[in-house]
Design an enzyme around this catalytic site. Structure first.
Site, short mmCIF file in Angstrom:
data_model
loop_
_atom_site.label_atom_id
_atom_site.label_comp_id
_atom_site.label_asym_id
_atom_site.label_seq_id
_atom_site.Cartn_x
_atom_site.Cartn_y
_atom_site.Cartn_z
N GLU A 16 1.16 -1.21 -0.38
CA GLU A 16 -0.32 0.27 0.22
C GLU A 16 0.49 1.54 0.18
O GLU A 16 1.83 1.72 1.01
CB GLU A 16 -1.52 0.26 1.47
CG GLU A 16 -2.05 -1.37 1.25
CD GLU A 16 -2.67 -1.28 2.72
OE1 GLU A 16 -2.68 0.63 3.06
OE2 GLU A 16 -3.57 -2.02 2.90
N ASP A 35 -6.02 7.18 10.29
CA ASP A 35 -4.23 6.78 10.59
C ASP A 35 -4.61 7.05 11.93
O ASP A 35 -5.23 8.54 12.81
CB ASP A 35 -3.77 7.92 10.08
CG ASP A 35 -4.29 7.87 7.94
OD1 ASP A 35 -4.52 6.46 7.86
OD2 ASP A 35 -3.50 8.84 7.33
#
Length: 270
Positions: free
Chosen positions: A49, A60
């Site tokens: 990724e 995140d």
């Protein structure tokens, strides 16, 4: 056939899970990110990724947020820089699948038609957009199909009645979120995680991958028997963070890359 499909088919024959690391591109710089990508492939990554740094991430945790801030502050890394890193890695012999992980705003700002043309031309095989809900993804999904890319959905334990709908529309694989909240290393996972994974598996014939919080060899092994892929983000990004003094000095960069390599091998139980 898309590289993602080929890789999962190959690993299924070998009865091995796909190790899928997440890397923030541009931390500490694009050239070093390309070097890390190559090192991850050597260490056994099945696909990678490529994280686009973003200033207001929803999913995140603090480790990945810090890496994004470093990349943005030092190098003003854009989605085009991340696509350029994929192009560079391909030109230097990388063969494993690349998945661009980005929020929707950079895609929209670049332009949908332009971005998908660039993704296809530069060797990117899939796309994850965590803030693009299923109800609003028709145009992006159509462009992904048109350009031979997989639009990979995230499905969480809280998705409940949406699991079937999300999984049935998935492409490439289904990314199962292991825990509630944002990314980050954890000692415990959602209490109903195994039941959740069973539900997702029963909803699709595609491979399923699990991510968010996996950081130790024991956790990797815990899911290796039940999932087709295991995503490791924060633990790897933290390893990059810890080796920045080595990575940012040409005379010691190889030592930093070796430490990343060893982290991956240990995590996979090799």
């Amino acid at each position: 056939m898309n590289r993602i499909d080929r890789k999962f088919a190959e690993l299924r024959e070998q009865k091995q899970p796909a190790f899928i690391p997440f890397l923030t591109i541009g931390d500490p710089d694009v050239r070093t990110s390309v070097d890390i990508i190559k090192e991850l492939e050597k260490a056994g990554a099945a696909m990678i990724e490529l994280g686009v740094p973003y200033s207001d991430p929803l999913a995140d945790g603090p480790v990945i947020q810090r890496s994004s801030m470093r990349a943005l502050k030092a190098n003003r890394i854009s989605i085009l820089d991340c696509i350029g890193a994929a192009r560079e890695a391909r030109s230097e012999g990388c063969e494993i699948p690349f998945i661009l992980f980005t929020y929707y705003n950079p895609v929209l700002q670049t332009g949908l038609d332009r971005i998908f043309k660039l993704l296809q031309e530069n060797g990117i095989d899939g796309l994850i957009i965590p803030d693009l809900p299923m109800e609003e993804d028709e145009e992006v999904r159509a462009l992904a199909q048109q350009h031979g890319l997989h639009l990979i959905p995230l499905v969480a334990p809280t998705s409940k009645e949406r699991v079937q709908r999300i999984a049935s529309r998935a492409s490439g694989f289904v990314y199962c979120v292991s825990s509630l909240g944002v990314t980050g290393t954890r000692t415990e996972f959602h209490s109903g995680i195994d039941e959740f994974l069973t539900t997702v598996k029963s909803s699709t014939d595609l491979p399923i991958a699990i991510g968010f919080g996996i950081s130790t060899p024991e956790q990797f092994a815990r899911f290796a028997g039940t999932c087709d892929g295991i995503v490791v983000g924060s633990a790897l990004v933290r390893t990059v963070e810890e080796t920045l003094p080595l990575l940012t000095n040409e005379s010691t960069k190889s030592q930093g890359l070796l430490q990343i390599h060893e982290f991956v091998r240990k995590l996979m139980g090799n």
